[in-house]
Motif scaffolding. Structure first.
Motif, PDB file in Angstrom:
ATOM      1  N   UNK A   1      -4.558  -1.821  -1.423  1.00  0.00           N
ATOM      2  CA  UNK A   1      -3.534  -1.283  -0.509  1.00  0.00           C
ATOM      3  C   UNK A   1      -2.136  -1.697  -0.949  1.00  0.00           C
ATOM      4  N   UNK A   2      -1.264  -0.725  -1.125  1.00  0.00           N
ATOM      5  CA  UNK A   2       0.112  -0.989  -1.550  1.00  0.00           C
ATOM      6  C   UNK A   2       1.056  -0.226  -0.625  1.00  0.00           C
ATOM      7  N   UNK A   3       1.993  -0.933  -0.037  1.00  0.00           N
ATOM      8  CA  UNK A   3       2.955  -0.317   0.875  1.00  0.00           C
ATOM      9  C   UNK A   3       4.274  -0.089   0.134  1.00  0.00           C
ATOM     10  N   UNK A   4       4.772   1.137   0.192  1.00  0.00           N
ATOM     11  CA  UNK A   4       6.027   1.491  -0.476  1.00  0.00           C
ATOM     12  C   UNK A   4       7.101   1.719   0.580  1.00  0.00           C
ATOM     13  N   UNK A   5       8.231   1.049   0.430  1.00  0.00           N
ATOM     14  CA  UNK A   5       9.366   1.212   1.336  1.00  0.00           C
ATOM     15  C   UNK A   5      10.541   1.780   0.557  1.00  0.00           C
ATOM     16  N   UNK A   6      11.120   2.862   1.056  1.00  0.00           N
ATOM     17  CA  UNK A   6      12.263   3.479   0.392  1.00  0.00           C
ATOM     18  C   UNK A   6      13.562   2.874   0.921  1.00  0.00           C
TER      19      UNK A   6
END
Length: 217
Positions: A16-21
Motif C-alpha cells: 500500500x502506497x499513499x500519494x499526496x499531491x
C-alpha cells in the motif's frame, strides 16, 4: 509524465502506497491570458532559438507518448495556474484531489484547454463530481489560496525549484520524470527500510490480550 511513471511503478509493487499531491507554480508571475506560445515562452526563458525550443519540446512529446500520454504542445494555452491549484485543493476537501489533478493535466497537455479560465475550470470540476455553484463561488473568491501558499512555502523549505519532484517518506527525493524502474527501486528501498526486523530469537515471553506464553525450555 512523472506522475504516470510513478503510477506505473506502484502497480508493480504489492504494497500500500499513499500519494499526496502538492501545489507548485513554475511561474507565479505569469498572466492569466498569455499571447505567446509555448515555443516562444521557452525560447525567451532559456535564451534559445524557436527551433531549439521546438526540438526540446518534441523530445518531451515523444517521451510522454512512450508513457501512454498524448501531448499537444502546438496548441497548448499558457496561463497562470494559481486558480487551478486552488481548485485541486478544494477537490481535496471533497476526496477528489486525484481525479481533479488528473483531469486538469489532461485538459492542459492533451486537450489544449485554458486552465486559467474560471468557466473552463468549473466545467472540469463538474466532470469529476464537484458541485458547479460551489466551485463557481470558490473560484470567484480567494478561498483555498492559503492552502496553496502553504504548500509553496513547504516547497521552499525543501529547496524545491522545479517539477516533477517526488518526496518519499519526507526523507528521499527524486527529481524529474525518472524512468519507471527508478521509481520501483526507490520505493522498494523505502519499503525495506520500513519493515520491522526482529533482532532477538523466540526465547522471550510473548504477551497478548489472552495472556503470556512462556518460552519452551
Amino acid at each position: 509524465m512523472g506522475k504516470r511513471r510513478l503510477e506505473d511503478a506502484i502497480k508493480q509493487l504489492d504494497h500500500p502506497i499513499e500519494v499526496t499531491y502538492r501545489c507548485f507554480e513554475l511561474d507565479p508571475t505569469k498572466e492569466r491570458d498569455v499571447k505567446e506560445n509555448v515555443y516562444e515562452s521557452l525560447a525567451k526563458k532559456y535564451g534559445m532559438s524557436i527551433a531549439q525550443a521546438k526540438a526540446n519540446t518534441e523530445r518531451m512529446v515523444q517521451m510522454a507518448k512512450e508513457s501512454g500520454l498524448e501531448y499537444h504542445m502546438d496548441t497548448q494555452i499558457l496561463t497562470n495556474t494559481f486558480d487551478a491549484h486552488r481548485l485541486t485543493m478544494y477537490a481535496k476537501t471533497q476526496g477528489l484531489m486525484k481525479e481533479m489533478t488528473e483531469r486538469i493535466l489532461r485538459a492542459y497537455f492533451t486537450e489544449s484547454k485554458h486552465i486559467g479560465d474560471h468557466a473552463t475550470l468549473t466545467d472540469l470540476a463538474v466532470e469529476v463530481g464537484l458541485n458547479r455553484e460551489i466551485v463557481e463561488k470558490m473560484l470567484a473568491s480567494d478561498e483555498m489560496a492559503d492552502a496553496v501558499r502553504a504548500d509553496e512555502q513547504t516547497a521552499q523549505q525543501y529547496r524545491i525549484t522545479g517539477v516533477p519532484f517526488f518526496l518519499i517518506n519526507k526523507k528521499y527525493a527524486l527529481t524529474g520524470a525518472q524512468p519507471t524502474d527508478m521509481f520501483v527501486q526507490a520505493l522498494k528501498k523505502v519499503i525495506a527500510e520500513d519493515e520491522v526486523i526482529i533482532l532477538n530469537n523466540q526465547d522471550g515471553a510473548i504477551c497478548d490480550d489472552d495472556g503470556c506464553e512462556l518460552p519452551k525450555k
